[in-house]
Design a protein around this motif. Structure first.
Motif, PDB file in Angstrom:
ATOM      1  N   THR A 144       0.726  -1.462   0.039  1.00 19.10           N
ATOM      2  CA  THR A 144       0.233  -0.216   0.109  1.00 19.10           C
ATOM      3  C   THR A 144       0.958   1.638  -0.169  1.00 19.10           C
ATOM      4  O   THR A 144       0.568   2.270  -0.510  1.00 19.10           O
ATOM      5  CB  THR A 144      -0.921   0.049   0.908  1.00 19.10           C
ATOM      6  OG1 THR A 144      -2.065  -1.286   1.233  1.00 19.10           O
ATOM      7  CG2 THR A 144      -1.727   1.490   1.581  1.00 19.10           C
ATOM      8  N   ARG A 145       2.082   1.135   0.842  1.00 19.62           N
ATOM      9  CA  ARG A 145       2.496   2.160   1.031  1.00 19.62           C
ATOM     10  C   ARG A 145       4.046   2.363  -0.151  1.00 19.62           C
ATOM     11  O   ARG A 145       3.633   3.328  -0.755  1.00 19.62           O
ATOM     12  CB  ARG A 145       3.919   2.008   2.054  1.00 19.62           C
ATOM     13  CG  ARG A 145       4.635   3.726   1.979  1.00 19.62           C
ATOM     14  CD  ARG A 145       3.918   4.849   3.019  1.00 19.62           C
ATOM     15  NE  ARG A 145       4.986   5.679   2.603  1.00 19.62           N
ATOM     16  CZ  ARG A 145       4.972   6.816   1.919  1.00 19.62           C
ATOM     17  NH1 ARG A 145       4.073   6.743   0.549  1.00 19.62           N
ATOM     18  NH2 ARG A 145       5.843   7.264   1.605  1.00 19.62           N
ATOM     19  N   GLU A 148       1.463   4.173  -2.722  1.00 17.22           N
ATOM     20  CA  GLU A 148       1.328   5.663  -2.543  1.00 17.22           C
ATOM     21  C   GLU A 148       3.037   6.574  -3.007  1.00 17.22           C
ATOM     22  O   GLU A 148       2.976   7.239  -3.933  1.00 17.22           O
ATOM     23  CB  GLU A 148       1.377   5.608  -1.095  1.00 17.22           C
ATOM     24  CG  GLU A 148       0.664   7.206  -0.456  1.00 17.22           C
ATOM     25  CD  GLU A 148       1.226   7.585   1.203  1.00 17.22           C
ATOM     26  OE1 GLU A 148       0.757   8.296   1.096  1.00 17.22           O
ATOM     27  OE2 GLU A 148       0.825   6.597   1.394  1.00 17.22           O
ATOM     28  N   ARG A 149       3.768   5.440  -3.196  1.00 16.42           N
ATOM     29  CA  ARG A 149       5.100   6.404  -3.420  1.00 16.42           C
ATOM     30  C   ARG A 149       5.225   6.605  -4.570  1.00 16.42           C
ATOM     31  O   ARG A 149       5.991   7.463  -5.327  1.00 16.42           O
ATOM     32  CB  ARG A 149       5.918   5.715  -2.707  1.00 16.42           C
ATOM     33  CG  ARG A 149       6.964   6.188  -2.818  1.00 16.42           C
ATOM     34  CD  ARG A 149       8.396   5.496  -1.427  1.00 16.42           C
ATOM     35  NE  ARG A 149       8.702   3.789  -1.870  1.00 16.42           N
ATOM     36  CZ  ARG A 149       8.565   3.306  -0.769  1.00 16.42           C
ATOM     37  NH1 ARG A 149       8.615   3.623   0.782  1.00 16.42           N
ATOM     38  NH2 ARG A 149       9.011   1.760  -1.242  1.00 16.42           N
ATOM     39  N   SER A 152       3.029   9.495  -6.039  1.00 16.32           N
ATOM     40  CA  SER A 152       3.760  10.316  -5.960  1.00 16.32           C
ATOM     41  C   SER A 152       4.733  11.484  -6.528  1.00 16.32           C
ATOM     42  O   SER A 152       4.757  12.448  -7.257  1.00 16.32           O
ATOM     43  CB  SER A 152       3.393  10.366  -4.046  1.00 16.32           C
ATOM     44  OG  SER A 152       4.074  11.865  -4.485  1.00 16.32           O
ATOM     45  N   ASN A 175      -5.352   2.714  -1.624  1.00 20.26           N
ATOM     46  CA  ASN A 175      -5.403   3.338  -2.001  1.00 20.26           C
ATOM     47  C   ASN A 175      -5.995   4.301  -3.382  1.00 20.26           C
ATOM     48  O   ASN A 175      -5.699   5.562  -3.955  1.00 20.26           O
ATOM     49  CB  ASN A 175      -4.143   3.534  -3.029  1.00 20.26           C
ATOM     50  CG  ASN A 175      -2.932   3.358  -2.341  1.00 20.26           C
ATOM     51  OD1 ASN A 175      -1.993   4.404  -1.909  1.00 20.26           O
ATOM     52  ND2 ASN A 175      -1.819   2.240  -1.955  1.00 20.26           N
TER      53      ASN A 175
END
Length: 219
Positions: A144-145, A148-149, A152, A175
């Motif tokens: 998930t992180r 997101e990265r 971004s 997300n």
């Protein structure tokens, strides 16, 4: 910003034997019976593929950290030989990737594998130049992180997750992006029940993404 399509490793298959270092039998001969038993179980549907390597080893061997470390090193050494020789893409994958790039998508890989392995796979299968970004597992960062990265870092306003395991679908939902579950991948069919869409072949992914993009552009 250009749209981005985040792709997991459901795009290709490698032979199961290519993931198990039988070539290091002088070190792990005593483990062969356990390996054979678990691999038969995997073939029947206990999907460990694309779990982090340490999880795979713990479930496969149920042994000490040191033994798992040696086993992982053996796997990595053997993969360097077997992937170029035996790795193969699902039929229609190169065409699917080319079509998505033609549509203007930036393609990214987000996998539970390490970056070195991702680079080995994409290079061995001749698709490295299709991807703008490769994101492997780094420490304890969740998928998930990492999704997101990716979103971004690219500044993308439209992202789609394509995967064949439950953590791909979960990462997409967390997300707030649409997901496409690959029914032809390594995961069990029930893992794809929460996906927004499902695909039975790589060619179907293009059609789904096209429809999603049309809906997005209408907003």
């Amino acid at each position: 910003a250009r749209p981005i399509l985040t792709v997991d490793f459901s795009l290709w298959k490698t032979l199961i034997i290519g993931s198990i270092p039988f070539g290091v039998n002088t070190l792990f001969g005593v483990l062969f019976f356990k390996i054979d038993t678990v691999m038969l179980s995997v073939l029947k549907g206990d999907a460990l593929y694309w779990e982090p390597l340490e999880v795979f080893c713990q479930k496969l061997l149920n042994c000490t950290d040191e033994t798992c470390r040696k086993f992982r090193n053996g796997i990595r050494k053997y993969q360097k030989i077997t992937l170029p020789e035996r790795g193969e893409l699902y039929p229609g994958t190169p065409r699917m990737l080319s079509e998505l790039k033609r549509m203007g998508f930036n393609l990214a890989v987000c996998s539970n594998a390490g970056l070195v392995y991702i680079e080995l796979v994409t290079d061995s299968l001749g698709i490295a130049d299709m991807f703008s970004l490769l994101e492997g597992r780094d420490g304890q960062s969740s998928k998930t992180r990492r999704i997101e990265r990716i979103m971004s870092s690219t500044g993308s306003s439209f992202t789609v997750m394509v995967g064949d395991r439950y953590h791909d679908i979960e990462a997409a939902a967390e997300n707030s992006i649409p997901s496409i579950g690959c029914l032809y991948g390594y995961g069990k069919p029930e893992e794809m029940q929460k996906a927004d869409y499902t695909a039975c072949s790589p060619s179907e992914i293009v059609d789904i993404v096209r429809k999603l993009l049309e809906k997005y552009q209408e907003i």
